[in-house]
Design a protein around this motif. Structure first.
Motif, PDB file in Angstrom:
ATOM      1  N   THR A 150       0.886  -1.288  -0.102  1.00 32.39           N
ATOM      2  CA  THR A 150      -0.155   0.102   0.090  1.00 32.39           C
ATOM      3  C   THR A 150       0.879   1.269  -0.161  1.00 32.39           C
ATOM      4  O   THR A 150       0.531   2.289  -0.788  1.00 32.39           O
ATOM      5  CB  THR A 150      -1.036   0.063   1.079  1.00 32.39           C
ATOM      6  N   ARG A 153       2.236   1.695  -3.223  1.00 34.72           N
ATOM      7  CA  ARG A 153       1.220   2.332  -4.437  1.00 34.72           C
ATOM      8  C   ARG A 153       0.996   3.908  -4.181  1.00 34.72           C
ATOM      9  O   ARG A 153       0.768   4.502  -4.898  1.00 34.72           O
ATOM     10  CB  ARG A 153       0.090   1.311  -4.503  1.00 34.72           C
ATOM     11  N   PRO A 160      -6.855   2.492  -6.350  1.00 33.35           N
ATOM     12  CA  PRO A 160      -7.288   1.089  -6.695  1.00 33.35           C
ATOM     13  C   PRO A 160      -7.650   0.999  -8.049  1.00 33.35           C
ATOM     14  O   PRO A 160      -7.813  -0.379  -8.586  1.00 33.35           O
ATOM     15  CB  PRO A 160      -8.421   1.048  -5.613  1.00 33.35           C
ATOM     16  N   GLU A 161      -7.996   2.297  -8.935  1.00 35.29           N
ATOM     17  CA  GLU A 161      -8.800   1.691 -10.228  1.00 35.29           C
ATOM     18  C   GLU A 161      -7.583   1.528 -11.218  1.00 35.29           C
ATOM     19  O   GLU A 161      -7.825   1.271 -12.316  1.00 35.29           O
ATOM     20  CB  GLU A 161      -9.586   3.112 -10.494  1.00 35.29           C
ATOM     21  N   ASP A 162      -6.443   1.848 -10.755  1.00 38.78           N
ATOM     22  CA  ASP A 162      -5.131   1.808 -11.712  1.00 38.78           C
ATOM     23  C   ASP A 162      -4.835   0.237 -11.705  1.00 38.78           C
ATOM     24  O   ASP A 162      -4.158  -0.132 -10.981  1.00 38.78           O
ATOM     25  CB  ASP A 162      -3.936   2.857 -11.539  1.00 38.78           C
ATOM     26  N   LYS A 163      -5.267  -0.503 -12.867  1.00 39.53           N
ATOM     27  CA  LYS A 163      -4.986  -1.881 -12.824  1.00 39.53           C
ATOM     28  C   LYS A 163      -3.812  -2.105 -13.743  1.00 39.53           C
ATOM     29  O   LYS A 163      -3.754  -3.326 -14.043  1.00 39.53           O
ATOM     30  CB  LYS A 163      -6.321  -2.537 -13.507  1.00 39.53           C
ATOM     31  N   ARG A 164      -3.039  -1.373 -14.162  1.00 39.21           N
ATOM     32  CA  ARG A 164      -2.208  -1.660 -15.064  1.00 39.21           C
ATOM     33  C   ARG A 164      -0.923  -2.409 -14.277  1.00 39.21           C
ATOM     34  O   ARG A 164      -0.656  -2.484 -13.169  1.00 39.21           O
ATOM     35  CB  ARG A 164      -1.163  -0.311 -15.243  1.00 39.21           C
ATOM     36  N   LYS A 165      -0.347  -3.571 -15.201  1.00 40.88           N
ATOM     37  CA  LYS A 165       0.758  -4.372 -14.900  1.00 40.88           C
ATOM     38  C   LYS A 165       2.012  -3.527 -14.499  1.00 40.88           C
ATOM     39  O   LYS A 165       2.348  -2.275 -15.304  1.00 40.88           O
ATOM     40  CB  LYS A 165       1.230  -5.217 -15.959  1.00 40.88           C
ATOM     41  N   ASP A 191       0.764   0.202 -22.139  1.00 43.09           N
ATOM     42  CA  ASP A 191      -0.150  -0.252 -21.199  1.00 43.09           C
ATOM     43  C   ASP A 191       0.536  -0.742 -19.829  1.00 43.09           C
ATOM     44  O   ASP A 191      -0.566  -1.016 -18.949  1.00 43.09           O
ATOM     45  CB  ASP A 191      -1.112  -1.254 -21.919  1.00 43.09           C
ATOM     46  N   TYR A 192       1.716  -0.692 -19.855  1.00 41.77           N
ATOM     47  CA  TYR A 192       2.211  -1.144 -18.498  1.00 41.77           C
ATOM     48  C   TYR A 192       3.020  -0.122 -18.005  1.00 41.77           C
ATOM     49  O   TYR A 192       3.352   0.813 -18.804  1.00 41.77           O
ATOM     50  CB  TYR A 192       3.241  -2.262 -18.832  1.00 41.77           C
ATOM     51  N   ASP A 240       4.529  -6.589 -10.626  1.00 37.07           N
ATOM     52  CA  ASP A 240       3.954  -7.688 -11.130  1.00 37.07           C
ATOM     53  C   ASP A 240       5.268  -8.426 -12.087  1.00 37.07           C
ATOM     54  O   ASP A 240       5.320  -9.571 -12.338  1.00 37.07           O
ATOM     55  CB  ASP A 240       3.059  -7.529 -12.481  1.00 37.07           C
TER      56      ASP A 240
END
Length: 343
Positions: A150, A153, A160-165, A191-192, A240
């Motif tokens: 946490t 980030r 939490p809406e940012d789902k990028r790898k 996109d990463y 990731d």
């Protein structure tokens, strides 16, 4: 056994790999009955372990020799990993190699992180005992911890809406570290999110790398600066993929930290990893930029086996609790050797 540990100008090297090694050595030896002394003016010691190469280090070695003390050199640096670093490093690399060899020749015994580094030192003509001992890693600090993730980030302002790898790397701003390839991979994969942790004074690095750091990188590539503690530990486990495109290492402490975090690891296929990192077994390896691009997609899309548990076992074998005994054994061997005067 009383060991004098010597690092020249510790404040200046604190953010480097050698500075990190200093802190690790002190922790590792705390698991043994070795009495560690860091006072450079001390005379009451059996053996000196020198970790740096400047004029003060040379003076410490000379004084130890006059006092008939046993000398161990920790060979963190080589000609090969000195190149492609700061401005002018390639011009002075050969003189630096000669200087380094002369320094290492003063030792009764040399400790170096890997068999690969040992082979380089043998290639320099060094003949005294050389023992490969990993720098080690504090495995417990890198266990997955949601609070640290946490913090990582939050540090990057990732909601939490940012789902990028997220793909991370850690290192100085050196060409040798593969920073240009890291940025190019970010450019190819918008996109990463690519995040580089670490810092070097921009005034001492070549213009090409300086421009990359300042402006010549895409928006999805972030340079987070020198970060330690919870944020970095959270990055290792919260990302990731750990991608390390370095062209030359004597070991790679940050690779051990990523493995300790049970992170997926992708490194360049270079000789230093040959005997302890196996492609598709405990990590993945890439030979060039296109290979890195292909492999990172395969890893992030789960097209290849997740080998992070096997990678974690590699780190466990190099935990600080184990390395301390290896250091003690090396010191005992050094103390059992005939002195240089009698050789």
């Amino acid at each position: 056994m009383k060991v004098l540990q010597y690092f020249e100008n510790p404040g200046l090297i604190s953010r480097s790999g050698i500075g990190h090694a200093q802190r690790l050595q002190q922790e590792e030896l705390s698991y043994t009955d070795v009495v560690l002394d860091t006072n450079p003016f001390s005379k009451d010691y059996d053996l000196i372990d020198v970790n740096t190469y400047g004029p003060k280090s040379a003076a410490m070695v000379a004084k130890a020799r006059l006092q008939s003390k046993t000398i161990v050199y920790h060979a963190h640096s080589t000609y090969e990993d000195f190149r492609n670093s700061f401005i002018g490093s390639n011009l002075i690399a050969k003189p630096f190699k000669r200087y380094l060899v002369n320094a290492y020749k003063q030792a009764d015994l040399i400790i170096t992180p890997t068999p690969y580094a040992e082979s380089l030192l043998r290639g320099y003509g060094l003949t005294q005992p050389i023992i490969p001992i990993s720098n080690g890693v504090r495995v417990a600090s890198y266990r997955k911890n949601q609070a640290k993730i946490t913090k990582f980030r939050q540090f990057l302002n990732l909601g939490p809406e940012d789902k990028r790898k997220i793909i991370i790397s850690v290192g100085l701003y050196f060409e040798r570290k593969g920073i240009a390839d890291f940025v190019e991979l970010a450019r190819r994969n918008p996109d990463y999110l690519f995040v580089w942790f670490g810092y070097t004074d921009l005034r001492i690095i070549p213009k090409k790398i300086r421009n990359i750091i300042r402006t010549d990188h895409p928006a999805n590539c972030l340079f987070a600066g020198y970060i330690t503690g919870d944020v970095l530990q959270g990055a290792y486990s919260g990302a990731d993929l750990f991608l390390y495109p370095s062209f030359e290492e004597t070991e790679g402490i940050v690779v051990l930290e990523a493995l300790a975090s049970s992170q997926k690891v992708l490194v360049r296929d270079i000789p230093v990893y040959a005997d302890w990192l196996k492609d598709g077994v405990n990590c993945y390896k890439a030979k060039n930029l296109d290979d890195f691009d292909d492999k990172l997609h395969q890893i992030l899309s789960n097209q290849v086996k997740d080998v992070s548990k096997a990678g974690h076992r590699v780190a466990l074998a190099r935990d600080i609790s184990k390395i301390g005994q290896e250091l003690k054994n090396a010191y005992e061997r050094a103390l059992s050797l005939p002195s240089k005067e009698s050789k």
